[in-house]
Design an enzyme around this catalytic site. Sequence first.
Site: not given
Length: 281
Positions: A227, A261
């Site tokens: 991210k 995740r």
Amino acid sequence: MQSFFQCGRYRFKLDGPEAKVLVMGILNVTPDSFSDGGQYQSLEAAVSRAEQMIADGVDIIDIGGESSRPGAESLTVQEELRRVLPAVFALRDCGVPLSIDTVKPEVMYESLAAGADMINDIHALRTPGALSAVKGSDCGLCIMHMQNNPQTMQQRPQYDDAVQEVTQFLRDSVEQLTAAGIARARLCIDPGFGFGKTLEHNLALLRHCGQMQRELGLPLLAGMSRKSMIGQLTGKAVDQRLGGSVAAALAAVAQGATIVRVHDVAATVDAITVWQAVGAM
Ligand code: 7PM
């Protein structure tokens, strides 16, 4: 803390000697723009990717047909089903639970009927019809916090106290879902890294995710893989964020997070294995 996490046909122990950190591997089933092999070729690619993740030690496979990228266009139900369902049918007996990353009640319902074990909904089941789509099953549910929506969330994220506000949202959501008849054992919570958060907000949430998990008594899922918070810290492009992503996952595990995740299953599994061998919990 709950003693187990119910995930459809699977049940993960959350305490005692069998308890372990769970690695959720991200499986995108968006069409490959570099190949013109059509649907069959992208299904084949998804299946071999899943097989690799299983060999690498994945615990849950998270199948996503729609990009939640800020500003991304949304798919029709029909197109999302056309991407997701073939993967569910192909992988339903692969030995690990299948999670479906979707906000659409129709996709939830059809995926569960096809054999999926978990619904990962970045809208926390707030879409009308979502609750009834999952109610009749035993599927696991990930309840994620997001400020605003994927189109606007990164424009001006603002909190008085991000940790407090995210915790309160998750507490309220869990309360509403259990009041509606969803068993607590089916729920996990997620602070939603990058979903309407600045770098500072993300770091505060990472620093306090163990506390959040303890306060709500439910397993916490942390998704930071590749991210922009990793890019902001390292200055690296999205395809150069492996080291940063593994460190972020490990920081969440050190806090006590139950599920991470990730895109890079092998590296993350190795890092967690070494970390736990040292006993640095
Ligand atoms: C572009 C930007 C593509 C962001 C994909 C993303 C999470 C999630 C996503 C998360 C849970 C990504 C995100 N992130 N579900 N789905 N938690 N539960 O980086 O943090 O994968 S999509």
